[in-house]
Design a protein around this motif. Structure first.
Motif, PDB file in Angstrom:
ATOM      1  N   VAL A   1       6.211   5.644   4.868  1.00 47.90           N
ATOM      2  CA  VAL A   1       5.747   5.533   3.482  1.00 47.90           C
ATOM      3  C   VAL A   1       6.201   4.195   2.919  1.00 47.90           C
ATOM      4  O   VAL A   1       7.380   3.848   2.997  1.00 47.90           O
ATOM      5  CB  VAL A   1       6.275   6.685   2.600  1.00 47.90           C
ATOM      6  N   TYR A   2       5.249   3.426   2.382  1.00 48.54           N
ATOM      7  CA  TYR A   2       5.559   2.215   1.623  1.00 48.54           C
ATOM      8  C   TYR A   2       5.568   2.585   0.144  1.00 48.54           C
ATOM      9  O   TYR A   2       4.630   3.230  -0.347  1.00 48.54           O
ATOM     10  CB  TYR A   2       4.486   1.153   1.835  1.00 48.54           C
ATOM     11  N   GLU A   3       6.613   2.184  -0.572  1.00 48.07           N
ATOM     12  CA  GLU A   3       6.612   2.309  -2.030  1.00 48.07           C
ATOM     13  C   GLU A   3       6.551   0.912  -2.610  1.00 48.07           C
ATOM     14  O   GLU A   3       7.435   0.079  -2.365  1.00 48.07           O
ATOM     15  CB  GLU A   3       7.846   3.039  -2.545  1.00 48.07           C
ATOM     16  N   VAL A   4       5.489   0.647  -3.395  1.00 42.74           N
ATOM     17  CA  VAL A   4       5.221  -0.701  -3.893  1.00 42.74           C
ATOM     18  C   VAL A   4       4.758  -0.602  -5.340  1.00 42.74           C
ATOM     19  O   VAL A   4       4.043   0.340  -5.718  1.00 42.74           O
ATOM     20  CB  VAL A   4       4.126  -1.397  -3.045  1.00 42.74           C
ATOM     21  N   LEU A   5       5.125  -1.575  -6.162  1.00 39.66           N
ATOM     22  CA  LEU A   5       4.677  -1.604  -7.551  1.00 39.66           C
ATOM     23  C   LEU A   5       3.157  -1.760  -7.629  1.00 39.66           C
ATOM     24  O   LEU A   5       2.556  -2.513  -6.857  1.00 39.66           O
ATOM     25  CB  LEU A   5       5.349  -2.756  -8.298  1.00 39.66           C
TER      26      LEU A   5
END
Length: 340
Positions: A91-95
């Motif tokens: 999982v990538y968490e990005v703004l």
């Protein structure tokens, strides 16, 4: 005379069967197995092969030929808790806009019955998805993402065209925080569009790193803004990093399963605001600094974009991930990250 002739014949017969016509001895000892044929050796090799899932390194019963699927998942506070995140390999968490982040959940080893809420596409998320040649799933798109997807940059299934068919709305939540899809419906979407749904996925690097000089780090805080809902915390329980957000455990909505992963990889990347809506452009090509958390430790690393994948390096040497699941936190500045 006749007796002598008969006697001679008898002597010759005994001699022939007793010496020259003996049964040839086998080169194989009495209790020794004969050499295996090529086919037998290949069968034995197949039986001894240990299959693993390419994006977790965990054991698989057979060779994994499921194509990677990348789903855009909403992380607005009204969208929590989400569904299916606990089954994502990466999982990538990005703004996305303002201080609101969005998830790109990549599935390969597990196929959840429910995933969501599904949210709109952004161009830099498509880039990350393409690092795994994943089937990209979204509901809506930004102008830049629309151009990319319509140009054929990625295979995709968009809820704009399948709302109420492949995608469904949860009446207990308000739009745009209520769009969901199942893995089975993603498969149907691939079939409708003629996309391949089976392929061999290139594995991530999984090997044990030298942690001799690593710093102990059992608590990690990633702060995307001063608002509490934008605070992410990981606590190492001796085996995995257990995630919480906004002061609440990050869990699966249907099963209450907590998000617990083996690797937390934090990278610093350049962010720029590109429109009045607050959309961003993020540089995922130039590389930069990062932190790699695994086994209760932290290493300062560099990250590089290798064929679309963001991977950790130290002193120019590639590092491996611990076998299991990985969350990648993208921040504008590593000063937003604290650990102890």
């Amino acid at each position: 005379m006749l007796r002598r002739l008969l006697f001679g014949l008898i002597i010759m017969t005994v001699f022939m069967f007793g010496t020259g016509c003996q049964r040839p001895q086998s080169n194989v000892e009495e209790n020794e197995s004969p050499p295996k044929t090529v086919e037998q050796r290949n069968e034995q090799k197949t039986e001894e092969t240990t299959w693993t899932f390419p994006l977790t390194g965990m054991p698989a019963k057979e060779k994994a030929m499921q194509r990677a699927v990348a789903v855009m998942i909403n992380n607005y506070p009204a969208a929590r808790p989400q569904s299916g995140l606990h089954k994502a390999d990466i999982v990538y968490e990005v703004l996305a806009e303002g201080d609101i982040t969005r998830f790109l959940a990549i599935y390969q080893s597990e196929q959840p019955d429910m995933i969501g809420p599904v949210r709109s596409a952004r161009d830099y998320f498509i880039q990350l998805s393409n690092g795994f040649h994943a089937l990209y799933v979204c509901h809506g798109w930004s102008p830049e993402a629309q151009k990319l997807l319509k140009s054929g940059a990625a295979d995709y299934v968009n809820g704009l065209f399948y709302d109420g068919t492949l995608f469904w709305r949860d009446r207990t939540r308000k739009a745009p925080h209520n769009s969901y899809i199942s893995f089975e419906n993603i498969k149907k979407g691939a079939e409708k569009n003629g996309y391949a749904f089976e392929e061999e996925v290139k594995p991530l690097p999984f090997f044990t790193n030298d942690l001799t000089n690593a710093v102990k780090a059992t608590n990690i805080d990633v702060v995307y803004s001063k608002r509490s809902y934008a605070h992410v915390h990981y606590a190492y329980d001796g085996t995995k990093y257990v995630r919480s957000s906004g002061g609440k455990p990050t869990v699966d909505r249907e099963t209450n399963t907590p998000i617990a992963v083996e690797n937390v990889f934090v990278i610093e990347a350049t962010h720029q605001i590109i429109d009045d809506y607050g959309r961003r452009d993020i540089d995922f090509t130039s590389g930069g600094k990062g932190y790699l958390f695994q086994e209760g430790t932290m290493q300062e690393v560099e990250w590089k974009n290798i064929d679309g994948r963001l991977l950790p390096y130290k002193d120019g040497v590639p590092l491996g991930f611990t076998r299991g699941k990985t969350w990648i936190q993208v921040v504008p500045n590593l000063e937003q990250v604290q650990y102890e």
